[in-house]
Design a protein around this motif. Structure first.
Motif, short mmCIF file in Angstrom:
data_model
loop_
_atom_site.label_atom_id
_atom_site.label_comp_id
_atom_site.label_asym_id
_atom_site.label_seq_id
_atom_site.Cartn_x
_atom_site.Cartn_y
_atom_site.Cartn_z
N ALA A 1 -49.10 39.72 33.51
CA ALA A 1 -47.71 39.53 33.93
C ALA A 1 -47.60 38.53 35.08
O ALA A 1 -46.50 38.06 35.39
N ASP A 2 -48.72 38.20 35.72
CA ASP A 2 -48.70 37.24 36.82
C ASP A 2 -48.28 35.88 36.28
O ASP A 2 -48.94 35.33 35.40
N PRO A 3 -47.16 35.32 36.81
CA PRO A 3 -46.69 34.04 36.26
C PRO A 3 -47.72 32.92 36.39
O PRO A 3 -47.68 31.96 35.64
N ARG A 4 -48.66 33.06 37.34
CA ARG A 4 -49.70 32.02 37.47
C ARG A 4 -50.75 32.16 36.36
O ARG A 4 -51.48 31.22 36.08
N VAL A 5 -50.84 33.37 35.79
CA VAL A 5 -51.81 33.59 34.72
C VAL A 5 -51.15 33.37 33.36
O VAL A 5 -51.49 32.45 32.62
N TRP A 6 -50.17 34.21 33.02
CA TRP A 6 -49.49 34.04 31.73
C TRP A 6 -47.99 34.34 31.87
O TRP A 6 -47.16 33.68 31.27
N GLY A 7 -47.66 35.36 32.68
CA GLY A 7 -46.25 35.67 32.89
C GLY A 7 -45.61 36.47 31.78
O GLY A 7 -44.39 36.47 31.65
N GLN A 8 -46.42 37.15 30.96
CA GLN A 8 -45.85 37.97 29.88
C GLN A 8 -45.42 39.32 30.44
O GLN A 8 -46.18 39.98 31.15
N THR B 1 -32.11 24.50 26.74
CA THR B 1 -33.07 24.81 25.70
C THR B 1 -33.15 26.32 25.60
O THR B 1 -32.54 27.04 26.40
N MET B 2 -33.83 26.81 24.60
CA MET B 2 -33.89 28.26 24.41
C MET B 2 -35.27 28.65 23.91
O MET B 2 -35.94 27.86 23.23
N THR B 3 -35.70 29.84 24.26
CA THR B 3 -37.04 30.28 23.86
C THR B 3 -37.10 31.79 23.81
O THR B 3 -36.36 32.48 24.51
N TYR B 4 -37.99 32.29 22.95
CA TYR B 4 -38.25 33.72 22.93
C TYR B 4 -39.45 34.03 23.81
O TYR B 4 -39.86 35.17 23.94
N GLY B 5 -40.02 33.01 24.41
CA GLY B 5 -41.19 33.22 25.28
C GLY B 5 -40.92 32.69 26.66
O GLY B 5 -41.47 31.65 27.06
N PRO B 6 -40.08 33.37 27.47
CA PRO B 6 -39.77 32.82 28.79
C PRO B 6 -41.00 32.69 29.68
O PRO B 6 -40.96 32.00 30.69
N ALA B 7 -42.11 33.34 29.29
CA ALA B 7 -43.31 33.28 30.13
C ALA B 7 -43.75 31.84 30.36
O ALA B 7 -44.26 31.50 31.42
N GLU B 8 -43.55 30.97 29.35
CA GLU B 8 -44.08 29.61 29.46
C GLU B 8 -43.23 28.72 30.36
O GLU B 8 -43.70 27.65 30.77
N LEU B 9 -41.99 29.15 30.70
CA LEU B 9 -41.10 28.27 31.47
C LEU B 9 -41.71 27.91 32.83
O LEU B 9 -41.64 26.76 33.26
#
Lengths: 288, 415
Positions: B348-355, B282-290
């Motif tokens: 930026a914390d992946p547990r919070v949002w990861g952006q 799959t592909m995404t422009y928002g890798p934060a959600e992975l």
């Protein structure tokens, strides 16, 4: 008294079998078919709700599992965190206000068309239906400019526009009801000495109550289910359930939240519909 | 019945005069949007106190919503600004609201801040929807790199202080390492893999945002690298370099999911196919959600990010203030707060949002850098440094409709 009650007040909203009416009762194969058909219909309406109910309490449900692998309250927790409670309050308020505005207007329009000589009546009829032909998005974009210039508060603008969208439903429902309404009953009440006010409250209103309830319900649904006008005209001042559902549904992995919100959003109309069924079947005549 | 008919005539005349009044009102020319005239940051913070700022943002990302609700809103409250989040299904809804406000000449609009980038920003800028030239006032802007191409241009539209950077994103391809034993390392390799494994790969049909990015990635790949594709659009170059793109995609089509007879209409549909194990990528422009999608079991546990040696396109997303907002100072205070190292690290914390952060780590002091260094690593998504290796710039917005249109004619209908 040899009153001819309008058929409208006696016909229940949606109940195929009328108890005590020998002509309508069916027997044998016809009866079996009828029951089967009713069950098939019930299934047809209920089936789409099953995955909704399952998803609402599924913390984990990955393909190809037939049932959720983990049950829980994640959907509930997330929905609450996204502001589900105030959103339900806003939606209820909006639905009730739209209903409160559009129903009396529909009554006035329908009564005028039924009993008075309205100039260009066909044109008026078409105009009353016109909102159905106009996409809400277009109306919201175009009219919001006007509402903003007139300094109409956003929430009032939403109620106003949605009431216009509800008007075709309320005026049509009431038009049908007035079509079946026998004015002779009102005249008879007048002959017996009732004041016009009494005629309205004690004769007309009870006879038209089921139709009124139906019209109010349809208008409520218009306010209850809108996204476009609420967002564009409301300007974010009210976040309703459809706004929450639409934004959650636009993302991936929100299935439980979307299912829970959607299932919960079905409840108030369902309760109203049940109430309407009871209300609509209440005998309206025969009181001393 | 005469009485009531005369009443209806009177009612009619009231309606007519009301309509005339409406027309007279709407004929008035719209006043120009308010200009903010702040000379210093102190003036801004003083004016911001007590203001209510409505932040309109795409509401489909539960982690993003939670970050704003639990971290950004309390942060704004300590600065005397009441921040409210307005969730929308599509950022276009916010832009449409602003455009009607512009048309009406509103000075006290209901949209104070929009999470935006790409064509929504470009369209809005063309229509004069954004306040411009305010980002240089933000004290935290010095922590960003002014020469960073991702922050200077937003999909080819010069930013020019009309929006403050918020997040960085990188186009990311994810795969299920349980079923893809030998993952490819280039985009050309990915297309070859898809041909060797019929039915296990597909991409969303352009003009879906993600599908459209994918075709641009393939264009870079068949052109021998992004350096061979000029960022500015012109028809001659288009005619010269795109036959290779569409030739390759047509060749690939029979090996796609359902023999390429149909494509997922949206990236959400592709994500659902991937979540259901029907395709392996799959592909995404928002890798934060992975990270969250794997943790929640929506995506297979073996999901990994495919790192391509030639890199992928990256972008940044921004916070823009509509020209019609009546709370410009409050909105600027929130935009500055969102840029602070504390907020950027929390986000930026992946547990919070990861952006990914838009700050330049070289410009941070030791304490600020430590905030980012102590962040846990996502088990799925590599760090921005790895992911943005060889990052390619986005083509200008004019490429997009031309490429999407030709895809529909040549690939979708050309079978």
């Amino acid at each position: 008294m040899a009153l001819t009650l309008p058929p409208d007040s006696r016909t229940p909203l949606s109940w195929p079998v009328q108890p005590g009416n020998g002509l309508r009762a069916s027997h044998g194969i016809a009866r079996t078919l009828r029951i089967l058909l009713a069950m098939a219909l019930a299934l047809w309406f209920a089936l789409p709700l099953v995955p909704l109910a399952l998803w609402a309490f599924a913390d984990r449900w990955s393909f190809p599992a037939v049932l959720p692998q983990a049950w829980g309250w994640d959907g509930v927790r997330t929905a609450l965190a996204q502001g589900a409670v105030p959103a339900f309050g806003h939606s209820l308020l909006l639905g009730l206000l739209v209903s409160a505005v559009a129903t009396p207007l529909g009554v006035l329009a329908a009564r005028a068309l039924a009993y008075h000589r309205v100039p260009y009546a066909p044109v008026v009829n078409v105009l009353l239906f016109a909102p159905l032909a106009l996409p809400a998005f277009v109306a919201a974009l175009g009219l919001n400019v006007l509402l903003l210039r007139l300094q109409v508060p956003p929430f009032a603008g939403v109620v106003l526009l949605l009431s216009v969208y509800a008007l075709p439903y309320t005026s049509y429902t009431m038009r049908v009801a007035y079509g079946a309404h026998d004015l002779a009953i009102e005249e008879e009440a007048r002959l017996l000495g009732a004041s016009p006010w009494q005629v309205t409250w004690r004769v007309q209103l009870p006879l038209l109550a089921p139709a009124l309830a139906r019209a109010a319900f349809l208008a409520f649904l218009v306010g209850w289910s809108d996204y476009v006008i609420t967002v564009l005209v409301g300007g974010g001042t009210i976040v309703t359930v459809p706004v929450l559902v639409a934004s959650a549904a636009a993302g991936t992995g929100n299935d439980a939240t979307v299912a829970l919100l959607s299932a919960a959003a079905l409840l108030p109309p369902l309760v109203l519909l049940l109430g309407l069924g009871l209300f609509g079947r209440r005998p309206t005549g025969g009181r001393p | 019945m005469r009485r009531s008919s005369s009443r209806s005539v009177r009612f009619g005349s009231i309606i007519a005069s009301a309509a005339a009044a409406l027309l007279a009102f709407s004929a008035c020319s719209a006043p120009a949007p308010a200009q903010q005239g702040f000379d210093s940051w102190d003036q801004v913070t003083a004016a911001a106190k007590g203001q209510t700022v409505r932040l309109w943002m795409y509401g489909g990302d539960e982690q993003g919503n939670a970050y704003v609700d639990k971290t950004l809103i309390p942060g704004a409250a300590t600065l005397g600004v009441t921040l409210q989040r307005v969730p929308v299904a599509d950022t276009k809804d916010a832009l449409n609201r602003v455009l009607t406000e512009i048309q009406a000449g509103t000075r006290d609009g209901n949209v104070d801040l929009v999470w935006v980038n790409g064509d929504n920003f470009g369209t809005g800028k063309q229509a004069g929807a954004w306040s411009c030239g305010w980002t240089s006032l933000l004290p935290n802007m010095v922590l960003t790199n002014p020469t960073d191409p991702l922050l200077a241009n937003d999909f080819g539209t010069p930013v020019q202080g009309c929006e403050a950077p918020w997040n960085k994103a990188q186009f990311t391809i994810a795969y299920n390492s349980a079923t893809v034993s030998e993952p490819p390392h280039t985009l050309a390799g990915l297309l070859d893999w898809a041909q060797k494994h019929p039915g296990r790969f597909t991409y969303p049909a352009p003009p879906d945002f993600t599908g459209s990015v994918f075709t641009r990635e393939v264009l870079d790949s068949v052109s021998g690298g992004y350096k061979n594709v000029p960022l500015r659009f012109d028809q001659k170059t288009f005619d010269r370099i795109t036959p290779a793109l569409y030739g390759r995609l047509k060749e690939l089509a029979p090996s796609l999911w359902r023999q390429g007879k149909t494509y997922p209409k949206t990236s959400a549909e592709l994500n659902a196919l991937y979540a259901g194990g029907q395709v392996d990528f799959t592909m995404t422009y928002g890798p934060a959600e992975l990270t969250k999608l794997v943790a929640h079991g929506t995506y297979p546990a073996a999901t990994k990010v495919l790192t391509l040696t030639e890199g992928t396109v990256g972008n940044a997303s921004f916070l823009a203030i509509p020209a019609t907002s009546g709370h410009q100072a409050g909105a600027m205070v929130v935009a500055n707060l969102a840029l602070s190292p504390q907020q950027q690290a929390a986000k930026a914390d992946p547990r919070v949002w990861g952006q990914y952060t838009v700050l330049d780590t070289a410009r941070l002091d030791a304490a600020q850098r430590a905030l980012f260094e102590k962040l846990p690593q996502s088990p799925v998504v590599p760090s921005y440094d790895v992911l943005s290796h060889n990052a390619n710039p986005e083509l200008s917005a004019a490429w997009v409709p031309a490429l999407d249109d030709a895809w529909r004619r040549l690939v979708l209908a050309g079978r």
